[in-house]
Scaffold this active site. Structure first.
Site, PDB file in Angstrom:
ATOM      1  N   GLY A  27      -0.092 -84.994-112.041  1.00 59.02           N
ATOM      2  CA  GLY A  27       0.648 -83.964-111.308  1.00 59.02           C
ATOM      3  C   GLY A  27       0.123 -83.773-109.907  1.00 59.02           C
ATOM      4  O   GLY A  27       0.555 -84.444-108.957  1.00 59.02           O
ATOM      5  N   CYS A  28      -0.818 -82.881-109.756  1.00 56.79           N
ATOM      6  CA  CYS A  28      -1.312 -82.483-108.441  1.00 56.79           C
ATOM      7  C   CYS A  28      -1.982 -83.618-107.671  1.00 56.79           C
ATOM      8  O   CYS A  28      -1.764 -83.769-106.469  1.00 56.79           O
ATOM      9  CB  CYS A  28      -2.278 -81.314-108.573  1.00 56.79           C
ATOM     10  SG  CYS A  28      -1.518 -79.849-109.281  1.00 56.79           S
ATOM     11  N   VAL A  29      -2.816 -84.396-108.349  1.00 57.56           N
ATOM     12  CA  VAL A  29      -3.517 -85.476-107.648  1.00 57.56           C
ATOM     13  C   VAL A  29      -2.513 -86.504-107.138  1.00 57.56           C
ATOM     14  O   VAL A  29      -2.559 -86.911-105.971  1.00 57.56           O
ATOM     15  CB  VAL A  29      -4.580 -86.134-108.561  1.00 57.56           C
ATOM     16  CG1 VAL A  29      -5.193 -87.352-107.893  1.00 57.56           C
ATOM     17  CG2 VAL A  29      -5.662 -85.120-108.921  1.00 57.56           C
TER      18      VAL A  29
END
Length: 90
Positions: A27-29
């Site tokens: 997700g974020c990475v």
């Protein structure tokens, strides 16, 4: 990266590469790596410092990042890069 009013600001101080890690590799990475590449900054994901809901998802995300977007490196390689920057070798 800071997005404000539709514009993205680059980090100060001549930064051209960002080391990434986080608790949601898929997700974020991954999203941050894509944003960095689209902003003409290099991203390096520190695999040892990333995680996800399960190991299969984490490895799949790292494989995708490696294949399409950025270098995926070890913690040891990241430490070596940071040491080189501190010594002015980069």
């Amino acid at each position: 990266m800071l997005a404000r009013r539709g514009r993205t600001r680059r980090p100060a101080g001549g930064v051209d590469t960002v080391l990434l890690c986080g608790a949601s590799t898929s997700g974020c990475v991954r999203a941050t790596a894509v944003d960095l590449i689209q902003s003409d900054l290099a991203a390096r994901v520190v695999a040892d410092a990333c995680a996800d809901r399960d190991a299969v998802q984490a490895e799949a995300a790292l494989t995708d990042l490696r294949a399409k977007y950025c270098d995926v490196i070890s913690e040891r390689a990241a430490r070596a890069l940071l040491a080189a920057v501190e010594q002015g070798v980069s």
